[in-house]
Design a protein around this motif. Structure first.
Motif, short mmCIF file in Angstrom:
data_model
loop_
_atom_site.label_atom_id
_atom_site.label_comp_id
_atom_site.label_asym_id
_atom_site.label_seq_id
_atom_site.Cartn_x
_atom_site.Cartn_y
_atom_site.Cartn_z
N PHE A 139 8.02 2.34 -12.46
CA PHE A 139 8.69 1.26 -11.74
C PHE A 139 9.76 1.81 -10.81
CE2 PHE A 139 7.02 -1.31 -15.23
CZ PHE A 139 6.50 -2.38 -14.51
N GLU A 140 10.31 2.97 -11.14
CA GLU A 140 11.32 3.61 -10.30
C GLU A 140 10.69 4.17 -9.03
OE1 GLU A 140 14.43 3.37 -10.74
OE2 GLU A 140 15.33 4.95 -9.57
N PHE A 149 9.40 3.34 -17.81
CA PHE A 149 9.93 2.79 -16.56
C PHE A 149 9.89 3.73 -15.37
CE2 PHE A 149 11.73 0.07 -19.81
CZ PHE A 149 11.44 -1.18 -19.28
N PHE A 203 12.64 5.74 -22.00
CA PHE A 203 12.91 5.05 -20.73
C PHE A 203 12.05 5.67 -19.63
CE2 PHE A 203 15.36 4.23 -16.85
CZ PHE A 203 15.47 2.85 -16.93
N SER A 263 15.05 -2.80 -4.03
CA SER A 263 16.41 -2.56 -4.49
C SER A 263 16.72 -1.07 -4.35
CB SER A 263 16.56 -2.98 -5.95
OG SER A 263 17.83 -2.61 -6.41
N GLN A 296 19.27 0.33 -5.87
CA GLN A 296 19.87 0.78 -7.12
C GLN A 296 18.80 1.38 -8.02
OE1 GLN A 296 22.95 0.90 -8.05
NE2 GLN A 296 24.06 -0.52 -6.79
N PRO A 297 19.06 2.55 -8.61
CA PRO A 297 18.08 3.12 -9.55
C PRO A 297 18.09 2.34 -10.86
CG PRO A 297 20.04 4.50 -9.43
CD PRO A 297 20.21 3.42 -8.40
N LEU A 298 16.96 2.34 -11.54
CA LEU A 298 16.87 1.71 -12.84
C LEU A 298 17.68 2.51 -13.85
CD1 LEU A 298 13.07 0.85 -13.14
CD2 LEU A 298 14.95 -0.73 -12.71
N GLU A 299 18.31 1.81 -14.76
CA GLU A 299 19.04 2.45 -15.84
C GLU A 299 19.02 1.53 -17.05
OE1 GLU A 299 23.14 3.01 -14.72
OE2 GLU A 299 23.44 0.92 -14.27
N TYR A 300 19.45 2.04 -18.18
CA TYR A 300 19.54 1.22 -19.38
C TYR A 300 20.91 1.45 -20.00
CZ TYR A 300 18.81 5.42 -22.19
OH TYR A 300 18.95 6.64 -22.76
#
Length: 122
Positions: free
Chosen positions: A116-117, A113, A109, A3, A5-9
């Motif tokens: 994982f990024e 995470f 975060f 993906s 898209q970067p990870l975000e919360y």
């Protein structure tokens, strides 16, 4: 499968007494009232009905236990709305609490995470 898209919360801070009564919407409404000295102008900027904004404010005031805005009826000087000192302090505390939570959430975060990024940086 990769993906781009970067990870975000997403984090929304809501204050509850059984049911939620104070959150980002009430805080924004209060900030706009403080800026414009007008509930009407604040509701126009937020694109919400005046009656809905008034209900939201009344519910917040009921749960907080004191008035957060003071309305003056029109006349020769015109009407308006301003935050009470207690309302201004409540808003200040909410915003400070939210900011501190966000800083801590950002730290957590990254802790949980970041790998994982950028899995190839292990």
């Amino acid at each position: 499968m990769e993906s781009k898209q970067p990870l975000e919360y997403k984090l929304q801070v809501r204050i509850c007494r059984g049911e939620k009564f104070f959150g980002p919407g009430v805080a924004q409404l209060m900030q706009l009232i403080d800026q414009h000295h007008s509930l009407h102008k604040a509701t126009e900027e937020m694109h919400i009905a005046y009656s809905k904004a008034w209900r939201i404010l009344k519910e917040a005031q009921k749960n907080i236990g004191f008035e957060i805005i003071h309305k003056t009826v029109g006349g020769s000087g015109g009407g308006g709305s301003v935050l009470t000192e207690e309302g201004r302090e409540y808003l200040r505390r909410y915003l400070a609490f939210e900011q501190e939570l966000r800083k801590e959430a950002d730290r957590l975060f990254q802790k949980y995470f970041l790998d994982f990024e950028h899995p190839d940086e292990k």
